[in-house]
Motif scaffolding. Structure first.
Motif, PDB file in Angstrom:
ATOM      1  N   PRO A   1       0.829  -1.208   0.000  1.00  0.00           N
ATOM      2  CA  PRO A   1       0.000   0.000   0.000  1.00  0.00           C
ATOM      3  C   PRO A   1       0.864   1.258   0.000  1.00  0.00           C
ATOM      4  CG  PRO A   1      -0.730  -1.562   1.677  1.00  0.00           C
ATOM      5  CD  PRO A   1       0.572  -2.075   1.165  1.00  0.00           C
ATOM      6  N   GLU A   2       0.334   2.309  -0.567  1.00  0.00           N
ATOM      7  CA  GLU A   2       1.082   3.565  -0.602  1.00  0.00           C
ATOM      8  C   GLU A   2       1.264   4.139   0.790  1.00  0.00           C
ATOM      9  OE1 GLU A   2       0.831   8.017  -2.666  1.00  0.00           O
ATOM     10  OE2 GLU A   2      -0.510   6.413  -3.317  1.00  0.00           O
ATOM     11  N   ALA A   3       0.271   3.977   1.657  1.00  0.00           N
ATOM     12  CA  ALA A   3       0.335   4.551   3.007  1.00  0.00           C
ATOM     13  C   ALA A   3      -0.102   3.520   4.040  1.00  0.00           C
ATOM     14  CB  ALA A   3      -0.544   5.793   3.111  1.00  0.00           C
ATOM     15  N   ALA A   4       0.524   3.584   5.209  1.00  0.00           N
ATOM     16  CA  ALA A   4       0.163   2.704   6.316  1.00  0.00           C
ATOM     17  C   ALA A   4      -1.160   3.145   6.923  1.00  0.00           C
ATOM     18  CB  ALA A   4       1.258   2.717   7.376  1.00  0.00           C
ATOM     19  N   THR A   5      -1.787   2.246   7.671  1.00  0.00           N
ATOM     20  CA  THR A   5      -3.117   2.523   8.219  1.00  0.00           C
ATOM     21  C   THR A   5      -3.079   3.217   9.576  1.00  0.00           C
ATOM     22  OG1 THR A   5      -3.219   0.327   9.224  1.00  0.00           O
ATOM     23  CG2 THR A   5      -4.113   0.562   6.998  1.00  0.00           C
ATOM     24  N   ALA A   6      -1.896   3.465  10.125  1.00  0.00           N
ATOM     25  CA  ALA A   6      -1.792   4.112  11.434  1.00  0.00           C
ATOM     26  C   ALA A   6      -0.632   5.092  11.423  1.00  0.00           C
ATOM     27  CB  ALA A   6      -1.593   3.076  12.543  1.00  0.00           C
ATOM     28  N   PRO A   7      -0.747   6.208  12.165  1.00  0.00           N
ATOM     29  CA  PRO A   7       0.344   7.179  12.213  1.00  0.00           C
ATOM     30  C   PRO A   7       1.505   6.667  13.044  1.00  0.00           C
ATOM     31  CG  PRO A   7      -1.374   7.810  13.751  1.00  0.00           C
ATOM     32  CD  PRO A   7      -1.896   6.622  12.988  1.00  0.00           C
ATOM     33  N   LEU A   8       2.672   7.257  12.830  1.00  0.00           N
ATOM     34  CA  LEU A   8       3.822   6.924  13.654  1.00  0.00           C
ATOM     35  C   LEU A   8       3.571   7.342  15.104  1.00  0.00           C
ATOM     36  CD1 LEU A   8       6.728   8.035  11.285  1.00  0.00           C
ATOM     37  CD2 LEU A   8       6.205   5.699  11.988  1.00  0.00           C
ATOM     38  N   PRO A   9       4.208   6.701  16.059  1.00  0.00           N
ATOM     39  CA  PRO A   9       4.022   7.074  17.465  1.00  0.00           C
ATOM     40  C   PRO A   9       4.499   8.498  17.740  1.00  0.00           C
ATOM     41  CG  PRO A   9       5.130   4.956  17.262  1.00  0.00           C
ATOM     42  CD  PRO A   9       5.116   5.554  15.900  1.00  0.00           C
ATOM     43  N   ASP A  10       3.954   9.086  18.788  1.00  0.00           N
ATOM     44  CA  ASP A  10       4.445  10.377  19.252  1.00  0.00           C
ATOM     45  C   ASP A  10       5.847  10.214  19.820  1.00  0.00           C
ATOM     46  OD1 ASP A  10       2.022  11.588  18.604  1.00  0.00           O
ATOM     47  OD2 ASP A  10       1.175  11.200  20.597  1.00  0.00           O
ATOM     48  N   LYS A  11       6.534  11.337  19.959  1.00  0.00           N
ATOM     49  CA  LYS A  11       7.826  11.320  20.621  1.00  0.00           C
ATOM     50  C   LYS A  11       7.644  10.889  22.077  1.00  0.00           C
ATOM     51  CE  LYS A  11      10.629  12.842  17.390  1.00  0.00           C
ATOM     52  NZ  LYS A  11      11.780  12.039  16.890  1.00  0.00           N
ATOM     53  N   ALA A  12       8.617  10.151  22.574  1.00  0.00           N
ATOM     54  CA  ALA A  12       8.585   9.699  23.962  1.00  0.00           C
ATOM     55  C   ALA A  12       9.319  10.698  24.845  1.00  0.00           C
ATOM     56  CB  ALA A  12       9.237   8.325  24.077  1.00  0.00           C
ATOM     57  N   GLU A  13       8.710  11.081  25.932  1.00  0.00           N
ATOM     58  CA  GLU A  13       9.334  11.995  26.891  1.00  0.00           C
ATOM     59  C   GLU A  13       9.932  11.184  28.032  1.00  0.00           C
ATOM     60  OE1 GLU A  13       9.716  15.199  26.506  1.00  0.00           O
ATOM     61  OE2 GLU A  13       8.606  15.222  24.609  1.00  0.00           O
ATOM     62  N   LEU A  14      11.230  11.358  28.251  1.00  0.00           N
ATOM     63  CA  LEU A  14      11.899  10.614  29.319  1.00  0.00           C
ATOM     64  C   LEU A  14      11.369  11.057  30.674  1.00  0.00           C
ATOM     65  CD1 LEU A  14      14.245   8.512  29.625  1.00  0.00           C
ATOM     66  CD2 LEU A  14      15.715  10.456  30.162  1.00  0.00           C
ATOM     67  N   GLN A  15      10.933  10.098  31.487  1.00  0.00           N
ATOM     68  CA  GLN A  15      10.300  10.407  32.762  1.00  0.00           C
ATOM     69  C   GLN A  15      11.102   9.929  33.961  1.00  0.00           C
ATOM     70  OE1 GLN A  15       6.144   9.178  32.731  1.00  0.00           O
ATOM     71  NE2 GLN A  15       5.970   9.631  30.543  1.00  0.00           N
ATOM     72  N   LEU A  16      12.359   9.601  33.751  1.00  0.00           N
ATOM     73  CA  LEU A  16      13.178   9.112  34.854  1.00  0.00           C
ATOM     74  C   LEU A  16      13.431  10.193  35.891  1.00  0.00           C
ATOM     75  CD1 LEU A  16      15.926   6.976  33.083  1.00  0.00           C
ATOM     76  CD2 LEU A  16      14.027   6.151  34.472  1.00  0.00           C
ATOM     77  N   THR A  17      13.396   9.778  37.144  1.00  0.00           N
ATOM     78  CA  THR A  17      13.850  10.618  38.243  1.00  0.00           C
ATOM     79  C   THR A  17      15.065   9.934  38.868  1.00  0.00           C
ATOM     80  OG1 THR A  17      12.380   9.481  39.788  1.00  0.00           O
ATOM     81  CG2 THR A  17      11.535  11.462  38.702  1.00  0.00           C
ATOM     82  N   GLY A  18      15.879  10.699  39.531  1.00  0.00           N
ATOM     83  CA  GLY A  18      17.051  10.107  40.170  1.00  0.00           C
ATOM     84  C   GLY A  18      16.663   9.189  41.311  1.00  0.00           C
ATOM     85  N   GLY A  19      17.566   8.300  41.659  1.00  0.00           N
ATOM     86  CA  GLY A  19      17.310   7.413  42.782  1.00  0.00           C
ATOM     87  C   GLY A  19      17.583   5.969  42.433  1.00  0.00           C
ATOM     88  N   THR A  20      17.121   5.090  43.312  1.00  0.00           N
ATOM     89  CA  THR A  20      17.435   3.670  43.197  1.00  0.00           C
ATOM     90  C   THR A  20      16.186   2.827  43.408  1.00  0.00           C
ATOM     91  OG1 THR A  20      19.644   4.081  44.089  1.00  0.00           O
ATOM     92  CG2 THR A  20      18.876   1.799  44.082  1.00  0.00           C
ATOM     93  N   THR A  21      16.002   1.827  42.568  1.00  0.00           N
ATOM     94  CA  THR A  21      14.954   0.834  42.733  1.00  0.00           C
ATOM     95  C   THR A  21      15.625  -0.520  42.939  1.00  0.00           C
ATOM     96  OG1 THR A  21      13.426   2.038  41.281  1.00  0.00           O
ATOM     97  CG2 THR A  21      12.977  -0.309  41.665  1.00  0.00           C
ATOM     98  N   VAL A  22      15.301  -1.193  44.021  1.00  0.00           N
ATOM     99  CA  VAL A  22      15.849  -2.511  44.299  1.00  0.00           C
ATOM    100  C   VAL A  22      14.736  -3.540  44.156  1.00  0.00           C
ATOM    101  CG1 VAL A  22      16.965  -4.015  45.972  1.00  0.00           C
ATOM    102  CG2 VAL A  22      17.586  -1.583  45.874  1.00  0.00           C
ATOM    103  N   ILE A  23      14.961  -4.533  43.310  1.00  0.00           N
ATOM    104  CA  ILE A  23      14.029  -5.642  43.132  1.00  0.00           C
ATOM    105  C   ILE A  23      14.664  -6.881  43.754  1.00  0.00           C
ATOM    106  CG2 ILE A  23      12.833  -7.105  41.457  1.00  0.00           C
ATOM    107  CD1 ILE A  23      12.853  -4.723  39.524  1.00  0.00           C
ATOM    108  N   ASP A  24      14.017  -7.416  44.748  1.00  0.00           N
ATOM    109  CA  ASP A  24      14.574  -8.553  45.466  1.00  0.00           C
ATOM    110  C   ASP A  24      14.651  -9.780  44.559  1.00  0.00           C
ATOM    111  OD1 ASP A  24      15.355  -9.841  48.110  1.00  0.00           O
ATOM    112  OD2 ASP A  24      13.677 -11.124  47.473  1.00  0.00           O
ATOM    113  N   TRP A  25      15.845 -10.380  44.521  1.00  0.00           N
ATOM    114  CA  TRP A  25      16.062 -11.569  43.705  1.00  0.00           C
ATOM    115  C   TRP A  25      17.111 -12.432  44.389  1.00  0.00           C
ATOM    116  CZ3 TRP A  25      13.175 -13.140  39.777  1.00  0.00           C
ATOM    117  CH2 TRP A  25      13.648 -14.187  38.968  1.00  0.00           C
TER     118      TRP A  25
END
Length: 435
Positions: A229-253
């Motif tokens: 097809p000449e064109a896709a049926t859905a638009p490209l995704p929006d730009k992603a905004e980085l949402q990281l904050t500083g700090g630490t996440t510990v996942i018990d393993w």
């Protein structure tokens, strides 16, 4: 095939990258490609990239693009999976499909004498995939096995949690594989819809290399892609905004060591400071044993076998990320050192660090052009991210132009330890989540 690759490598190593002539080709139907012609070996490679990749999944259909991509080689037209594979093999050709968060990529390799017949097979796979129930169930089970495996892999767990925190509701935040549940619900209709969301001529860029002229390449492009097809049926995704904050996440393993993933703000490739960040990353953690992090964390203290960083420059969002693994009893010390080195880049780099980084980065660049397949992929990638056609000629000049002041400036701008998020999977002693 091996001799062809070796011959191409030797030719390219004998020439500087700027000696590679890129031709801009437009097919009769308007499909564009960049070509490096080399008639010395009767072999051609194409790298075809469709923008959007697995980020084009429809809402509630995560994993559809990935599953659909894996099924493109599982039969097309009148040929079932086995017959299609045999037809490709009989021609001595290679056709491959892959998806990531930014692109759906197609690799095509064929001998010159068989390229039209191989092209017809690829065109069938792109326009008339069968999605037979038996193939769908088999590949679905393979994908679900991967998902289950990732759920017990500390590296995957860390990467997924970091992505979740980084990208919010953007597709980047979740695995392109989807979940066992989302993949289980996908129907053949969903796979057809996924194909139509991405496989279209308005999404495609093409790199070509080998024994083909511009006059021959144009009709070949139409032969492969003209039926889309000449064109896709859905638009490209929006730009992603980085949402990281500083700090630490510990996942018990339950493990004797801790896996560490970390990330902070990144930089777009078209940013004026990109090449300064590129050099800075090499000095900080991208340069292997010569990097600051390897020196401080591994060589001086033996806290890990390896630690590294990279600029993650996606089409829709960017981050500056890294990772390592170490003993539970020393991970806290290693994390502190990473934060110190992250902040220390803003204080400047030595002239030796700068010179060594630029010498390596400019010297290794021509080595990337090690065969028609790699060249075709580079050409497609350049177009995908918007580089000019003369980029190969000017890239090393941009690296050489980076100064110590540039590195310090971009480090002050981006390498703020207060914005650096760590995800630790294990049982690190003395380290707790700061959420």
């Amino acid at each position: 095939m091996i001799r062809a690759a070796i011959a191409t490598v030797l030719t390219l190593l004998a020439l500087p990258a700027h000696a590679i002539e890129i031709q801009d080709v437009t097919s009769p139907k308007g499909i564009k490609a960049w070509l490096v012609q080399d008639d010395s070996i009767p072999f051609v490679a194409l790298d075809i990239q469709f923008k959007g990749g697995a980020s084009m999944d429809a809402p509630e259909k995560r994993g559809a693009i990935n599953l659909m991509t894996a099924l493109l080689e599982e039969g097309a037209g009148k040929r079932d999976s086995t017959q299609f594979a045999q037809a490709v093999e009989d021609l001595g050709a290679r056709i491959s499909f892959d998806a990531d968060d930014d692109t759906l990529s197609v690799g095509f390799r064929a001998l010159s004498e068989n390229r039209d017949e191989a092209a017809d097979l690829l065109a069938l796979a792109l326009t008339q995939p069968r999605f037979d129930d038996s193939a769908v169930q088999r590949v679905r089970a393979q994908v679900q096995a991967v998902i289950r495996s990732e759920a017990t892999d500390p590296n995957s767990i860390a990467a997924k949690e970091l992505a979740r925190q980084a990208w919010g509701d953007h597709p980047y935040a979740t695995s392109l594989n989807g979940t066992e549940e989302s993949v289980a619900k996908l129907t053949r209709q969903d796979l057809v819809a996924a194909k139509n969301r991405i496989l279209a001529r308005d999404r495609v860029v093409v790199g070509a290399a080998g024994d083909i002229s511009p006059e021959e390449l144009g009709p070949l492009l139409d032969r492969i892609l003209g039926g889309l097809p000449e064109a896709a049926t859905a638009p490209l995704p929006d730009k992603a905004e980085l949402q990281l904050t500083g700090g630490t996440t510990v996942i018990d393993w339950d493990s004797p060591q801790t896996v560490v993933s970390f990330a902070g703000p990144g930089i777009a490739i078209d940013d004026p400071d990109y090449f300064a960040a590129f050099v800075a990353n090499h000095i900080l953690g991208g340069g292997g044993f010569s990097s600051r992090l390897m020196t401080e964390v591994r060589e001086k203290r033996g806290l890990t076998y390896g630690v590294g960083t990279a600029l993650a420059t996606g089409l829709f969002g960017q981050s500056w990320q890294g990772g390592m693994a170490g003993g539970n009893d020393t991970t806290g010390q290693a994390v502190d050192l990473i934060r110190q080195e992250w902040a220390g880049m803003a204080e400047g780099v030595t002239q030796k660090e700068l010179t060594d980084a630029k010498t390596y980065l400019t010297g290794e660049y021509p080595l990337r052009f090690d065969g028609n397949g790699r060249i075709a992929a580079i050409l497609a990638g350049m177009q995908l991210i918007g580089f000019p056609i003369d980029y190969i000629n000017t890239r090393n000049d941009k690296v050489e132009a980076v100064t110590a002041e540039d590195v310090a400036r971009v480090s002050k701008r981006l390498l703020d330890p207060a914005q650096l998020r760590f995800v630790l999977v294990g049982r690190p002693e003395g380290v707790e989540s700061t959420d």
